[in-house]
Structures are given as C-alpha cells and as structure tokens.
Motif scaffolding. Structure first.
Motif, PDB file in Angstrom:
ATOM      1  N   LEU A  33      -8.860   7.658   0.244  1.00 48.29           N
ATOM      2  CA  LEU A  33      -8.524   6.384  -0.372  1.00 48.29           C
ATOM      3  C   LEU A  33      -7.282   6.531  -1.244  1.00 48.29           C
ATOM      4  O   LEU A  33      -7.220   7.403  -2.104  1.00 48.29           O
ATOM      5  CB  LEU A  33      -9.695   5.882  -1.231  1.00 48.29           C
ATOM      6  N   TYR A  34      -6.292   5.659  -1.006  1.00 46.45           N
ATOM      7  CA  TYR A  34      -5.065   5.625  -1.795  1.00 46.45           C
ATOM      8  C   TYR A  34      -4.885   4.227  -2.378  1.00 46.45           C
ATOM      9  O   TYR A  34      -5.095   3.223  -1.697  1.00 46.45           O
ATOM     10  CB  TYR A  34      -3.849   5.963  -0.939  1.00 46.45           C
ATOM     11  N   VAL A  35      -4.498   4.183  -3.638  1.00 50.85           N
ATOM     12  CA  VAL A  35      -4.187   2.922  -4.304  1.00 50.85           C
ATOM     13  C   VAL A  35      -2.809   3.062  -4.926  1.00 50.85           C
ATOM     14  O   VAL A  35      -2.571   3.972  -5.729  1.00 50.85           O
ATOM     15  CB  VAL A  35      -5.231   2.570  -5.389  1.00 50.85           C
ATOM     16  N   ASP A  36      -1.884   2.189  -4.514  1.00 48.85           N
ATOM     17  CA  ASP A  36      -0.506   2.262  -4.997  1.00 48.85           C
ATOM     18  C   ASP A  36       0.099   3.642  -4.731  1.00 48.85           C
ATOM     19  O   ASP A  36       0.798   4.205  -5.567  1.00 48.85           O
ATOM     20  CB  ASP A  36      -0.441   1.913  -6.484  1.00 48.85           C
ATOM     21  N   GLY A  37      -0.188   4.194  -3.561  1.00 49.72           N
ATOM     22  CA  GLY A  37       0.381   5.477  -3.163  1.00 49.72           C
ATOM     23  C   GLY A  37      -0.267   6.697  -3.772  1.00 49.72           C
ATOM     24  O   GLY A  37       0.105   7.830  -3.467  1.00 49.72           O
ATOM     25  N   GLU A  38      -1.261   6.497  -4.638  1.00 54.57           N
ATOM     26  CA  GLU A  38      -1.900   7.609  -5.324  1.00 54.57           C
ATOM     27  C   GLU A  38      -3.295   7.861  -4.765  1.00 54.57           C
ATOM     28  O   GLU A  38      -4.081   6.927  -4.599  1.00 54.57           O
ATOM     29  CB  GLU A  38      -1.991   7.321  -6.823  1.00 54.57           C
ATOM     30  N   ARG A  39      -3.610   9.111  -4.488  1.00 56.35           N
ATOM     31  CA  ARG A  39      -4.944   9.462  -3.993  1.00 56.35           C
ATOM     32  C   ARG A  39      -5.968   9.182  -5.083  1.00 56.35           C
ATOM     33  O   ARG A  39      -5.870   9.700  -6.204  1.00 56.35           O
ATOM     34  CB  ARG A  39      -5.000  10.938  -3.589  1.00 56.35           C
ATOM     35  N   ARG A  40      -6.960   8.362  -4.751  1.00 59.80           N
ATOM     36  CA  ARG A  40      -7.944   7.958  -5.748  1.00 59.80           C
ATOM     37  C   ARG A  40      -9.368   8.309  -5.329  1.00 59.80           C
ATOM     38  O   ARG A  40     -10.312   7.789  -5.896  1.00 59.80           O
ATOM     39  CB  ARG A  40      -7.843   6.447  -5.993  1.00 59.80           C
ATOM     40  N   ARG A  48       1.445  10.120  -4.730  1.00 58.61           N
ATOM     41  CA  ARG A  48       2.448   9.995  -5.778  1.00 58.61           C
ATOM     42  C   ARG A  48       1.851   9.192  -6.932  1.00 58.61           C
ATOM     43  O   ARG A  48       0.942   8.389  -6.727  1.00 58.61           O
ATOM     44  CB  ARG A  48       3.718   9.333  -5.255  1.00 58.61           C
ATOM     45  N   PRO A  49       2.306   9.411  -8.166  1.00 56.36           N
ATOM     46  CA  PRO A  49       1.736   8.686  -9.306  1.00 56.36           C
ATOM     47  C   PRO A  49       1.862   7.176  -9.144  1.00 56.36           C
ATOM     48  O   PRO A  49       2.864   6.676  -8.650  1.00 56.36           O
ATOM     49  CB  PRO A  49       2.570   9.183 -10.492  1.00 56.36           C
ATOM     50  N   SER A  50       0.836   6.471  -9.556  1.00 58.17           N
ATOM     51  CA  SER A  50       0.833   5.017  -9.462  1.00 58.17           C
ATOM     52  C   SER A  50       1.951   4.422 -10.314  1.00 58.17           C
ATOM     53  O   SER A  50       2.205   4.867 -11.436  1.00 58.17           O
ATOM     54  CB  SER A  50      -0.521   4.470  -9.937  1.00 58.17           C
ATOM     55  N   THR A 110       6.259  -8.506  -7.613  1.00 62.11           N
ATOM     56  CA  THR A 110       5.752  -7.165  -7.905  1.00 62.11           C
ATOM     57  C   THR A 110       6.868  -6.143  -7.773  1.00 62.11           C
ATOM     58  O   THR A 110       7.726  -6.249  -6.890  1.00 62.11           O
ATOM     59  CB  THR A 110       4.611  -6.804  -6.928  1.00 62.11           C
ATOM     60  N   ALA A 111       6.859  -5.147  -8.650  1.00 64.26           N
ATOM     61  CA  ALA A 111       7.812  -4.032  -8.582  1.00 64.26           C
ATOM     62  C   ALA A 111       7.052  -2.763  -8.212  1.00 64.26           C
ATOM     63  O   ALA A 111       6.019  -2.457  -8.804  1.00 64.26           O
ATOM     64  CB  ALA A 111       8.525  -3.853  -9.917  1.00 64.26           C
ATOM     65  N   ILE A 112       7.559  -2.038  -7.210  1.00 62.18           N
ATOM     66  CA  ILE A 112       6.942  -0.793  -6.770  1.00 62.18           C
ATOM     67  C   ILE A 112       8.035   0.251  -6.556  1.00 62.18           C
ATOM     68  O   ILE A 112       9.221  -0.078  -6.479  1.00 62.18           O
ATOM     69  CB  ILE A 112       6.127  -0.965  -5.462  1.00 62.18           C
ATOM     70  N   GLU A 113       7.640   1.523  -6.457  1.00 63.10           N
ATOM     71  CA  GLU A 113       8.542   2.604  -6.078  1.00 63.10           C
ATOM     72  C   GLU A 113       8.057   3.189  -4.766  1.00 63.10           C
ATOM     73  O   GLU A 113       6.895   3.588  -4.651  1.00 63.10           O
ATOM     74  CB  GLU A 113       8.583   3.678  -7.162  1.00 63.10           C
ATOM     75  N   VAL A 114       8.933   3.236  -3.766  1.00 62.96           N
ATOM     76  CA  VAL A 114       8.523   3.668  -2.434  1.00 62.96           C
ATOM     77  C   VAL A 114       9.082   5.035  -2.058  1.00 62.96           C
ATOM     78  O   VAL A 114       8.835   5.511  -0.947  1.00 62.96           O
ATOM     79  CB  VAL A 114       8.928   2.619  -1.376  1.00 62.96           C
TER      80      VAL A 114
END
Length: 230
Positions: free
Chosen positions: A28-35, A79-81, A121-125
C-alpha cells in the motif's frame, strides 16, 4: 477497492478471480510513500460489468480514511509524502492556464469571470523538488457547463501546461453526459524515477481509472481500466 477489466463467466456473471486472489497481500502506497500492506479479503461483483477486490489492512500506518494505490508491482521506491493543497500563488497560476483552455475551446470570454475552482493540489513526482500542480475548474450557467482538468509543472513561480482535458456538459437536468476527473494518487510504477499519475474519470453510473506517464514534458496515457458501470 480496485476494479479490473470485465471477465464474463456467462449470464452476466463476472469472474473476478481472474484478477484478484483472495488472501493475497499487496503493498500500500499513499502519496508515493509506502504505508504498509493490504490483504484481498473477498472478490465480489461490482455494478453491472465489473468485479471488485475488497481489501483490509494487515500492516498499515494509515490512521484515517485515505486514497492510495495497492500494487503487486516489484521494486517500487517509496518517497516521503509531500502532497498538499495548492497555495494562493499556485491556484492563481492554475487559474491562468484554465482560462486559456476555456478560451481555446471556444467558451465565451464573457464567462471567464465565472470560473470556479473545484480542486487544486501540489505534488512532487520526482527528486527535483519541483512541484506538479493538478487542478480542476468549471463554468456553469442556466444553459451550459464547461469543465477543465489540468496538470502543470511549476518552476520558479512559472507554470507550464503539460496536460489539459476539456469537457462540455449539455444535459444540465440529469448530467448524463457530464464527466468528473479527479487525482487518485501518484507512484513510480515503471521505475524510471518519475511517478506515474493515476486519475479517476467518473460519468453517469460509471467510472474508469487512467494511468499517465510523463514523457518529454507531457503526461501521456499508458494504461486504463475497463469502464465499470451500467
């Protein structure tokens, strides 16, 4: 819940077992971060022409309801959220791009003062720390509605449009020809160092998921689900 392509067993029954294996664990990943992980608990019919895998968390740091990606793709880097609501300057940049798209699609310039923001929304890809902005806007009067969805890069306070999707709605009573586009999440699924972006497109009793990769400064459709609906 995750949705696959149709697999008709006959008589309209959907064989979700071709896509989901009850008891299997997915990352499971949320906003690119393994959760953590989720386990497929059951496979059930969904709407008229699809199936759904119902998942439950087995190991998760998620403490509230969130939207994320559960995947069996190997070697996905966490990667960090960093997802957040766009700030005023970023919203203003998106509004400028949206205005251009409305005008480019022949929407009357007299309606530009009636543009409404739905989401920004602002994100880093990637690792550059440059932001990608994702936004949706609409204009609606008593006789017409127009929607624009945008993805833009944002460097040195300057936006650059990398994806735009315009849709007019003519059925303002039942909205049967309306579509809504939303950001699901982002994750580097192909290992190229740039996250893919997953969108959900909702229509009249239907929905479809689309996966986009960034190629030469544009977001390109690389995968899509079957449209679940009646």
């Amino acid at each position: 819940q995750i949705y696959p392509r149709i697999a008709d067993e006959g008589g309209g029954r959907i064989n979700g077992r071709l896509f989901y294996e009850a008891g299997k664990t997915l990352a499971l990943y949320v906003d690119g971060e393994r959760r953590g992980d989720v386990r497929i608990d059951a496979v059930k019919p969904h709407q008229c022409n699809s199936a759904v895998g119902v998942v439950v968390p087995t190991l998760s740091t998620v403490s509230r309801k969130v939207v994320g990606i559960a995947t069996n793709a190997p070697n996905v880097r966490s990667r960090p959220s960093n997802r957040r609501a766009a700030d005023p300057a970023e919203r203003g940049a998106l509004l400028q791009l949206a205005t251009r798209e409305f005008v480019r699609n022949k929407v009357s310039t007299s309606l530009m003062t009636r543009i409404l923001l739905d989401a920004a929304t602002a994100i880093e890809v990637d690792d550059s720390k440059n932001r990608a902005l994702v936004g949706s806007f609409h204009i609606q009067t008593k006789t017409e509605r127009h929607d624009v969805f945008l993805i833009a890069s944002y460097r040195d306070s300057k936006p650059s449009l990398e994806y735009a999707r315009y849709h007019p709605t003519t059925d303002l009573e039942d909205f049967k020809d309306h579509i809504g586009i939303g950001l699901v999440d982002h994750l580097d699924l192909n290992g190229d160092g740039i996250d893919e972006i997953v969108l959900v497109i909702g229509g009249w009793e239907s929905e479809v998921y689309e996966v986009y990769s960034r190629r030469q400064g544009n977001w390109v459709l690389v995968a899509e689900s079957f449209m679940a609906g009646c």
